[in-house]
Motif scaffolding. Sequence first.
Motif, PDB file in Angstrom:
ATOM      1  N   SER A 372       0.826  -1.198   0.000  1.00 64.12           N
ATOM      2  CA  SER A 372       0.000   0.000   0.000  1.00 64.12           C
ATOM      3  C   SER A 372       0.867   1.256   0.000  1.00 64.12           C
ATOM      4  O   SER A 372       0.429   2.298  -0.482  1.00 64.12           O
ATOM      5  CB  SER A 372      -0.960  -0.006   1.180  1.00 64.12           C
ATOM      6  OG  SER A 372      -0.273   0.255   2.371  1.00 64.12           O
ATOM      7  N   PHE A 374       3.442   1.752  -1.819  1.00 67.11           N
ATOM      8  CA  PHE A 374       3.661   2.036  -3.232  1.00 67.11           C
ATOM      9  C   PHE A 374       2.461   2.774  -3.809  1.00 67.11           C
ATOM     10  O   PHE A 374       2.595   3.824  -4.442  1.00 67.11           O
ATOM     11  CB  PHE A 374       3.891   0.712  -3.964  1.00 67.11           C
ATOM     12  CG  PHE A 374       4.232   0.861  -5.403  1.00 67.11           C
ATOM     13  CD1 PHE A 374       5.545   0.987  -5.796  1.00 67.11           C
ATOM     14  CD2 PHE A 374       3.239   0.894  -6.367  1.00 67.11           C
ATOM     15  CE1 PHE A 374       5.866   1.139  -7.118  1.00 67.11           C
ATOM     16  CE2 PHE A 374       3.559   1.051  -7.697  1.00 67.11           C
ATOM     17  CZ  PHE A 374       4.875   1.175  -8.079  1.00 67.11           C
ATOM     18  N   LEU A 375       1.271   2.225  -3.570  1.00 70.94           N
ATOM     19  CA  LEU A 375       0.060   2.821  -4.129  1.00 70.94           C
ATOM     20  C   LEU A 375      -0.202   4.203  -3.549  1.00 70.94           C
ATOM     21  O   LEU A 375      -0.590   5.126  -4.261  1.00 70.94           O
ATOM     22  CB  LEU A 375      -1.133   1.911  -3.847  1.00 70.94           C
ATOM     23  CG  LEU A 375      -1.099   0.578  -4.552  1.00 70.94           C
ATOM     24  CD1 LEU A 375      -2.262  -0.277  -4.105  1.00 70.94           C
ATOM     25  CD2 LEU A 375      -1.163   0.781  -6.053  1.00 70.94           C
ATOM     26  N   LEU A 376       0.035   4.315  -2.240  1.00 73.25           N
ATOM     27  CA  LEU A 376      -0.206   5.586  -1.574  1.00 73.25           C
ATOM     28  C   LEU A 376       0.683   6.668  -2.182  1.00 73.25           C
ATOM     29  O   LEU A 376       0.221   7.764  -2.504  1.00 73.25           O
ATOM     30  CB  LEU A 376       0.091   5.423  -0.087  1.00 73.25           C
ATOM     31  CG  LEU A 376      -0.511   6.444   0.858  1.00 73.25           C
ATOM     32  CD1 LEU A 376      -2.015   6.354   0.814  1.00 73.25           C
ATOM     33  CD2 LEU A 376      -0.019   6.187   2.274  1.00 73.25           C
ATOM     34  N   GLU A 378       2.112   6.655  -5.126  1.00 73.46           N
ATOM     35  CA  GLU A 378       1.709   6.937  -6.504  1.00 73.46           C
ATOM     36  C   GLU A 378       0.431   7.768  -6.524  1.00 73.46           C
ATOM     37  O   GLU A 378       0.269   8.650  -7.363  1.00 73.46           O
ATOM     38  CB  GLU A 378       1.499   5.626  -7.261  1.00 73.46           C
ATOM     39  CG  GLU A 378       2.764   4.801  -7.454  1.00 73.46           C
ATOM     40  CD  GLU A 378       3.657   5.351  -8.547  1.00 73.46           C
ATOM     41  OE1 GLU A 378       3.129   5.873  -9.529  1.00 73.46           O
ATOM     42  OE2 GLU A 378       4.892   5.274  -8.404  1.00 73.46           O
ATOM     43  N   ALA A 379      -0.478   7.466  -5.592  1.00 68.97           N
ATOM     44  CA  ALA A 379      -1.732   8.218  -5.547  1.00 68.97           C
ATOM     45  C   ALA A 379      -1.486   9.672  -5.192  1.00 68.97           C
ATOM     46  O   ALA A 379      -2.218  10.551  -5.633  1.00 68.97           O
ATOM     47  CB  ALA A 379      -2.683   7.591  -4.539  1.00 68.97           C
TER      48      ALA A 379
END
Lengths: 753, 753
Positions: A372, A374-376, A378-379
């Motif tokens: 998460s 990584f996603l956080l 990127e977001a």
Amino acid sequence: MEPGGKAARFSSGWAAKALPQRLMLLLLTLLSGRGLHVVAAASSSGAAAEDSSAMEELATEKEAEESHRQDSVSLLTFILLLTLTILTIWLFKHRRVRFLHETGLAMIYGLIVGVILRYGTPATSGHDKSLSCTQEDRAFSTLLVNVSGKFFEYTLKGEISPGKINSVEQNDMLRKVTFDPEVFFNILLPPIIFHAGYSLKKRHFFRNLGSILAYAFLGTAVSCFIIGNLMYGVVKLMKMVGQLSDKFYYTDCLFFGAIISATDPVTVLAIFNELHADVDLYALLFGESVLNDAVAIVLSSSIVAYQPAGLNTHTFDAAAFFKSVGIFLGIFSGSFTMGAVTGVVTALVTKFTKLHCFPLLETALFFLMSWSTFLLAEACGFTGVVAVLFCGITQAHYTYNNLSVESRSRTKQLFEVLHFLAENFIFSYMGLALFTFQKHVFSPIFIIGAFVAIFLGRAAHIYPLSFFLNLGRRHKIGWNFQQMMMFSGLRGAMAFALAIRDTASYARQMMFTTTLLIVFFTVWIIGGGTTPMLSWLNIRVGVEEPFEEDQNEHSWQYFRIGVDPDQDPPPNNDSFQVLQGDGPDSAGGNRTKQESAWLFRLWYSFDHNYLKPILTHSGPPLTTTLPAWCGLLAHCLTSPQVYDASNLGRVKYVPRESSPEIWELRALGENQEPLREEDSDFILTEGDLTLTYGDSTVTANGSSGSHTASTSLEGGRKTKSSSEEVLEQDLGVGDQKISSRGTRLVFPLEDNA
Amino acid sequence: MEPGGKAARFSSGWAAKALPQRLMLLLLTLLSGRGLHVVAAASSSGAAAEDSSAMEELATEKEAEESHRQDSVSLLTFILLLTLTILTIWLFKHRRVRFLHETGLAMIYGLIVGVILRYGTPATSGHDKSLSCTQEDRAFSTLLVNVSGKFFEYTLKGEISPGKINSVEQNDMLRKVTFDPEVFFNILLPPIIFHAGYSLKKRHFFRNLGSILAYAFLGTAVSCFIIGNLMYGVVKLMKMVGQLSDKFYYTDCLFFGAIISATDPVTVLAIFNELHADVDLYALLFGESVLNDAVAIVLSSSIVAYQPAGLNTHTFDAAAFFKSVGIFLGIFSGSFTMGAVTGVVTALVTKFTKLHCFPLLETALFFLMSWSTFLLAEACGFTGVVAVLFCGITQAHYTYNNLSVESRSRTKQLFEVLHFLAENFIFSYMGLALFTFQKHVFSPIFIIGAFVAIFLGRAAHIYPLSFFLNLGRRHKIGWNFQQMMMFSGLRGAMAFALAIRDTASYARQMMFTTTLLIVFFTVWIIGGGTTPMLSWLNIRVGVEEPFEEDQNEHSWQYFRIGVDPDQDPPPNNDSFQVLQGDGPDSAGGNRTKQESAWLFRLWYSFDHNYLKPILTHSGPPLTTTLPAWCGLLAHCLTSPQVYDASNLGRVKYVPRESSPEIWELRALGENQEPLREEDSDFILTEGDLTLTYGDSTVTANGSSGSHTASTSLEGGRKTKSSSEEVLEQDLGVGDQKISSRGTRLVFPLEDNA
């Protein structure tokens, strides 16, 4: 420098990025073996809809199946490649062959398969069904096409340069084995980088933190600018002798400097590990390479973001420059924060739940939280890979201590396997790409220039920085260490991933080809030369580290109350003890066991007094370190286990005399010496055991029964330069019970869920 | 039944399958968080090419970034969901809540998030940039569009029904959380199915092999046809009362029967595991559910392949029927062969290399080989999921024995985590899909009919088959076991994955909705009712299995030469001993420890005499079991470790008197009793240890020093009905050395690489 040149370059860059979009679907195939089934079905549904006879349908279906089979076969090729690599690695390890590392081997196999694919398979046409349709004004992202009453939807794939319309004949197999560049950046790099952070040997990393940060940040920046400027000279030369037909801006040169500054001494470090070479040199090299990957990513995206106000100029613009610096700082600190925050959240969750009773849940949570990050990032518009690195370091520093013994090995092993597969995949793909990549630009002048530039860049980075660092360091970085660091400037996965990310323009293609060759050369030549170099430079090998958890994990298990076997040493003002004491002048002053820099002291005391107690079960209770007015909060945050240890009445935290900002553990009773925490690692073995290494002796005597047993521990250690200390602790007084699985200590605590 | 109806249905099926192709890219996002970046860039490059001003470019870039951020956010939602599920599972396990299983919980959280997404987010338009372009004759897969001199390439996405051109308004968020159905089948199911095969408790599985095969093959076929026919009646009824507006053929009903016949008693088995319920009932349920998943997949694809010769008829056609049966047999046996072959290859590779010295390499090889099964099967046109199942079973039966202790736990843990994540993801997606799936068809009559049909289908499958099986079984399947099997007919991930795979036609949509509701109902209601049902049916719980490796793995490690702690028992003609002996009539004759069926005997002797010696380090040497003329081959294939054990002079293989086709291990010396192999499990513990369970006693006495030590083992076991046997073996004679990591036995063998 014609007007609009940059804009055109930019948009063609986007279009070319869009071009490999279809290759993206190959990732699905990589994962599933079925991915292109639907695609193939889609591309034939047009034909099927036209004529609804059963025969044609069957033909369509067959075609789809055929394509699907081809995909599976091409993926099997990759798996076969990796399997072959694994078997050969085993053979090499078995025979103790050290001149070729597994990554070099993977590249060789990749090269061979690339040659076969390139010259052994017939060229087929890529565009068998195409139609021209002239539009008036603009290209849309979606197209609705009306075919005799039925509507079909088309999506834009990208622009094709007019010259290539009739020459898009490509080898089908070559196209199939080409992956979308983003796959590397988003799927293969994160596990590699996370593993690097998670497996960091923290003690040595934090000990050399100042030097590592200097090498990684200043060093990479210096290297980037020197390489960039040298390459700009090379480009000018090429223009003069008429070797350069296309545009090549100064920012392109700087970009090349950034991507090629990411060192990856995986080969060297593997050999260091095997030969047990000096741990401080290992920490310097590993720490530098881990951090400079992050620096190179952010640096390269800052350089891309450098857009001078006048569109048609590529000269220096102060405003744009400072904007780029701002972007660099913003992305870097943002990604760092993201990684640290998710690491801290995971630490808190694992501390305040009893998830450690269920290692599967714990491991799954750990994996999801790390992902998460990584996603956080990127977001939020930061860089996921960089966030993942700092998440890995945070997880290793805090969360790891809260995990159950089983989860520790599970998470380590899980990320180790992912890292291994991803790394070998990247390297074998590199080998493959040398022959299967369609747009290579081999420019001898540029390549030779690049080799000279990276050599000079590395030299300009290592020697002056080491000189300045040695001014501040009590224990100097020796001349042989500097030579070894200079020598270890390999380029690897990160340089490749950054270079392949954008191969739209001529300049970028030339950079990609050059990067590929630099990676090949450095991995093969430098990788093979490490062992001779080590002996030539008189760098000590065979340094044993008996307390390194990695080595002991499987034979012994640590017994702990609030202590951390791999934690940072407390900084002393007096000389730090030397665990492996040779003569004081044996290897050129490389026994620097600590840096007494203010940065490290500051960080250590903050981490030790506040962060560790909040996030883990170790460290002094917050009730003693925090001011009195936050008493309630401190009480809630402090781990009950720490109280428990204090309440046993055997240990107490008091400020140290020499540096009162650090709270120390002291054993109460007959011995009032401060209890050095790394000495209070209790080892529980299957019998009596005496370990002797150097002039230090550890005697541990433990016994464990089948289900519930009392345990008596006796640990003593003699160190050379610090005060003698003998610790005797008897914990087997019925307050604790040892569960039968592993040797976890379970306290009879109240429920804090 | 108009002419061409089938063809139209077919092609629209393809087109609809093509439609979610863009959603496929979401998988990339699932993995990377960056996936849609390139896509978004692609869809905006058209706009960028039109006007090359910097402002527009920036807008384009911003748009791409925005879309990328949204993707990351939607994925974070999923991760949050899973994290929440994990934490709640922990809380439930901690509090010993058994009425709701983790899968049920995941569905509830999915439902809640689905409701929020459905009703909490604003609807936005999906097609903001589209253009119509009329073509004359047919739709092509690729389109070249000429826009003021520049060429753009477009790919076909799929057909859009004319009515929907202006009504493709969709909620953006809903679309983003919808995955391509193939993701389930190709990415999420394989780890689940492989784990099922790999974690099979082989001893009980092979003991009940005949019954399991009967339940899985005959049972699923019976259930499929009964449900199919009942549903055809329901469909007729719906047509009569005017509730059915669209086509619904007999083959559709059969298809529904096939997909809903795949049982998935994951909840029941989890509770069985926790309560240690009867192992034979566990084996029957688990074995049946694992195999009937495979049967259901192949059955459903055979039914889809059933195409009567006359296109416009949907009545019975003998030729097509036999063709379908042929397809079923072909796909099933092909997939089985693929799985078994890669398993055997892995076993051979791990046997004949010393890869076990490097657990990381071993684990990576194991993972790659298991995955290659999937690709191989798909490449050959078989079903990857089915191949993966049999690969898992083969790996567990042979390869597992060749792995190092560390790799055993590594591979188990790796696939356990993958399985856990995939399963919980599927179940939470199911909850989500109830609200976010756009094409639900709720038909009350069909749903009620389906519930009745699955009940009757399960009854018609369990009771008659059990009756016939009991005719042949020495130890009957008791009435309470039959009731429990009837009750455990839950539907889960496989039914869902098969149903969502094709939701193009009205009939399929109705099936999908009904399947979803059946899964919800059975998981929640039956899952919650398991514990009461167990006590109501008087099924024993608390049955301990001290020799099951799973439980002991972490506290003790097995010490072995050529023996397998979880291997099949040799079949005797006399009654098999009962390890946990209650009274003979305590629980209704459910102590069936073996089946003496000829199938099992045949398989056992072949496996024991030939396969195990060839593929693993256990079993009798091939030189004794193979005929003399293949002496050289037998010599090459036999593991040196087996020779070593024989050459110690303590053991010898001889044919058994009662059944001469089985070669048995006998200890030479004072005791001439046959040595039962599962009794020769040596347990090495940290001290002296005595285990007592039931009337059996194991005494193990082992000690291991720090680095190299001699080991003395003494294992004795008393069993009730078989002959008393005491084994004393002293292995510490310098021929073997115990390495300090774990308790691996390293033999001083010649190099056989």
